[in-house]
Design a protein around this motif. Structure first.
Motif, PDB file in Angstrom:
ATOM      1  N   ASP A  89       0.869  -1.181   0.000  1.00 49.92           N
ATOM      2  CA  ASP A  89       0.000   0.000   0.000  1.00 49.92           C
ATOM      3  C   ASP A  89       0.902   1.226   0.000  1.00 49.92           C
ATOM      4  O   ASP A  89       1.507   1.553   1.009  1.00 49.92           O
ATOM      5  CB  ASP A  89      -0.912  -0.021   1.227  1.00 49.92           C
ATOM      6  N   ASP A  90       0.999   1.887  -1.146  1.00 49.90           N
ATOM      7  CA  ASP A  90       1.866   3.060  -1.285  1.00 49.90           C
ATOM      8  C   ASP A  90       0.996   4.243  -1.705  1.00 49.90           C
ATOM      9  O   ASP A  90       1.040   4.702  -2.842  1.00 49.90           O
ATOM     10  CB  ASP A  90       2.954   2.783  -2.323  1.00 49.90           C
ATOM     11  N   CYS A  91       0.189   4.724  -0.774  1.00 48.03           N
ATOM     12  CA  CYS A  91      -0.703   5.842  -1.033  1.00 48.03           C
ATOM     13  C   CYS A  91      -0.112   7.094  -0.383  1.00 48.03           C
ATOM     14  O   CYS A  91       0.959   7.055   0.203  1.00 48.03           O
ATOM     15  CB  CYS A  91      -2.098   5.560  -0.492  1.00 48.03           C
ATOM     16  N   ALA A  92      -0.807   8.211  -0.485  1.00 48.62           N
ATOM     17  CA  ALA A  92      -0.280   9.446   0.097  1.00 48.62           C
ATOM     18  C   ALA A  92      -0.143   9.328   1.607  1.00 48.62           C
ATOM     19  O   ALA A  92       0.795   9.865   2.206  1.00 48.62           O
ATOM     20  CB  ALA A  92      -1.189  10.616  -0.263  1.00 48.62           C
ATOM     21  N   ALA A  93      -1.072   8.600   2.235  1.00 47.17           N
ATOM     22  CA  ALA A  93      -1.138   8.567   3.698  1.00 47.17           C
ATOM     23  C   ALA A  93      -0.118   7.635   4.340  1.00 47.17           C
ATOM     24  O   ALA A  93       0.204   7.802   5.523  1.00 47.17           O
ATOM     25  CB  ALA A  93      -2.537   8.169   4.146  1.00 47.17           C
ATOM     26  N   ARG A  94       0.385   6.657   3.590  1.00 47.53           N
ATOM     27  CA  ARG A  94       1.331   5.724   4.192  1.00 47.53           C
ATOM     28  C   ARG A  94       2.005   4.883   3.122  1.00 47.53           C
ATOM     29  O   ARG A  94       1.521   4.762   1.990  1.00 47.53           O
ATOM     30  CB  ARG A  94       0.651   4.797   5.184  1.00 47.53           C
ATOM     31  N   TYR A  95       3.121   4.280   3.537  1.00 45.96           N
ATOM     32  CA  TYR A  95       3.747   3.203   2.780  1.00 45.96           C
ATOM     33  C   TYR A  95       3.741   1.981   3.683  1.00 45.96           C
ATOM     34  O   TYR A  95       4.230   2.040   4.821  1.00 45.96           O
ATOM     35  CB  TYR A  95       5.189   3.539   2.395  1.00 45.96           C
ATOM     36  N   LEU A  96       3.177   0.874   3.201  1.00 46.27           N
ATOM     37  CA  LEU A  96       3.157  -0.346   3.998  1.00 46.27           C
ATOM     38  C   LEU A  96       3.303  -1.545   3.078  1.00 46.27           C
ATOM     39  O   LEU A  96       2.498  -1.749   2.165  1.00 46.27           O
ATOM     40  CB  LEU A  96       1.861  -0.470   4.799  1.00 46.27           C
ATOM     41  N   ALA A  97       4.338  -2.323   3.329  1.00 45.78           N
ATOM     42  CA  ALA A  97       4.519  -3.605   2.650  1.00 45.78           C
ATOM     43  C   ALA A  97       4.521  -4.684   3.732  1.00 45.78           C
ATOM     44  O   ALA A  97       5.263  -4.591   4.704  1.00 45.78           O
ATOM     45  CB  ALA A  97       5.838  -3.634   1.881  1.00 45.78           C
ATOM     46  N   VAL A  98       3.680  -5.680   3.545  1.00 47.29           N
ATOM     47  CA  VAL A  98       3.608  -6.797   4.496  1.00 47.29           C
ATOM     48  C   VAL A  98       4.018  -8.061   3.754  1.00 47.29           C
ATOM     49  O   VAL A  98       3.560  -8.317   2.638  1.00 47.29           O
ATOM     50  CB  VAL A  98       2.185  -6.958   5.073  1.00 47.29           C
ATOM     51  N   ALA A  99       4.899  -8.824   4.372  1.00 50.11           N
ATOM     52  CA  ALA A  99       5.379 -10.066   3.776  1.00 50.11           C
ATOM     53  C   ALA A  99       5.315 -11.184   4.812  1.00 50.11           C
ATOM     54  O   ALA A  99       5.358 -10.943   6.016  1.00 50.11           O
ATOM     55  CB  ALA A  99       6.819  -9.902   3.270  1.00 50.11           C
ATOM     56  N   VAL A 100       5.235 -12.428   4.314  1.00 49.94           N
ATOM     57  CA  VAL A 100       5.151 -13.614   5.162  1.00 49.94           C
ATOM     58  C   VAL A 100       6.391 -14.465   4.935  1.00 49.94           C
ATOM     59  O   VAL A 100       6.814 -14.673   3.783  1.00 49.94           O
ATOM     60  CB  VAL A 100       3.868 -14.424   4.843  1.00 49.94           C
ATOM     61  N   ARG A 101       6.964 -14.932   6.020  1.00 48.26           N
ATOM     62  CA  ARG A 101       8.158 -15.791   5.935  1.00 48.26           C
ATOM     63  C   ARG A 101       7.755 -17.149   5.375  1.00 48.26           C
ATOM     64  O   ARG A 101       6.881 -17.840   5.909  1.00 48.26           O
ATOM     65  CB  ARG A 101       8.757 -15.976   7.332  1.00 48.26           C
ATOM     66  N   ARG A 102       8.371 -17.515   4.245  1.00 49.73           N
ATOM     67  CA  ARG A 102       8.033 -18.789   3.614  1.00 49.73           C
ATOM     68  C   ARG A 102       8.435 -19.968   4.496  1.00 49.73           C
ATOM     69  O   ARG A 102       9.369 -19.877   5.295  1.00 49.73           O
ATOM     70  CB  ARG A 102       8.718 -18.909   2.261  1.00 49.73           C
ATOM     71  N   ARG A 103       7.766 -21.059   4.306  1.00 55.54           N
ATOM     72  CA  ARG A 103       8.027 -22.257   5.110  1.00 55.54           C
ATOM     73  C   ARG A 103       9.028 -23.194   4.483  1.00 55.54           C
ATOM     74  O   ARG A 103       9.346 -24.240   5.045  1.00 55.54           O
ATOM     75  CB  ARG A 103       6.705 -23.008   5.360  1.00 55.54           C
ATOM     76  N   ASP A 104       9.552 -22.838   3.313  1.00 54.28           N
ATOM     77  CA  ASP A 104      10.528 -23.728   2.657  1.00 54.28           C
ATOM     78  C   ASP A 104      11.935 -23.457   3.180  1.00 54.28           C
ATOM     79  O   ASP A 104      12.173 -22.515   3.914  1.00 54.28           O
ATOM     80  CB  ASP A 104      10.489 -23.547   1.142  1.00 54.28           C
TER      81      ASP A 104
END
Length: 218
Positions: free
Chosen positions: A203-218
């Protein structure tokens, strides 16, 4: 007979010296700004709270605020994981950590002076990592994201956050957006994937930058 130290030569030594210079540069940049840092950005806490909520923390979870600065997120992280959880904040700049302590942030978690790219933490010991304004300051973002993956267990989550989007932040500073910005897709997606993460939200909008990622299980 040669008298030079064989460890003081070659690519590894060059990389170590470059890393040390970059860490010193970061300290020198942030140290004089530490006192009163949050007074410059008094309205950011709601955006921090919304970003922390995206981590989906549960009572008892173990979470790190990487590059925590004045540890603004620590009380929010503590509220999410409860008394049974573990909350850590690490930062490279001791002046920032002293400011955090003066604001009472040690009531919410443990503060550690450490480089987020070389964490004194065991493998897979965390359930989540929150990192505000960190990734674009890392001298080697790929290595930094791998280190955050190392200390996060499979299925754990990472939030890369800034209380302004990239365009709004660039405009505030009188800059143009850079095509090689580490926070931009698809570069961030590639770096995260190579480091063991799977990007689930950007989410890179005017109000914020937020990247969410999940740690892979491999």
């Amino acid at each position: 007979m040669a008298t030079s130290d064989p460890l003081d030569a070659g690519p590894a030594a060059d990389a170590a010296r470059t890393g040390a210079r970059e860490r010193q540069r970061i300290r020198e940049f942030f140290a004089p700004k530490a006192a009163g840092w949050e007074k410059r950005f008094p309205d950011d806490t709601p955006a921090y709270a919304a970003a922390v909520a995206e981590l989906g923390l549960r009572p008892g979870d173990r979470v790190l605020d990487a590059g925590c600065g004045t540890a603004r997120a620590l009380p929010l992280l503590r509220a999410a994981v409860g008394a049974a959880g573990t909350v850590l904040g690490c930062d490279l700049t001791p002046e920032m950590l002293r400011e955090a302590a003066s604001l009472g942030r040690t009531d919410a978690g443990t503060l550690i002076e450490a480089d987020s790219a070389r964490l004194p933490l065991r493998d897979a010991g965390l359930d989540a990592v929150f990192a505000a304004g960190l990734v674009h300051h890392l001298p080697d973002p790929a290595a930094g994201l791998r280190e955050l993956a190392r200390v996060t267990g499979p299925g754990g989550r990472l939030a890369l956050f800034h209380p302004l989007g990239r365009a709004a932040l660039a405009a505030r500073r009188g800059h143009s957006l850079r095509a090689d910005d580490v926070r931009a897709q698809p570069r961030l997606g590639r770096l995260l994937g190579d480091a063991g993460w799977e990007l689930s939200l950007l989410d890179d909008c005017a109000a914020r930058y937020l990247a969410v990622a999940v740690r892979r299980r491999d």
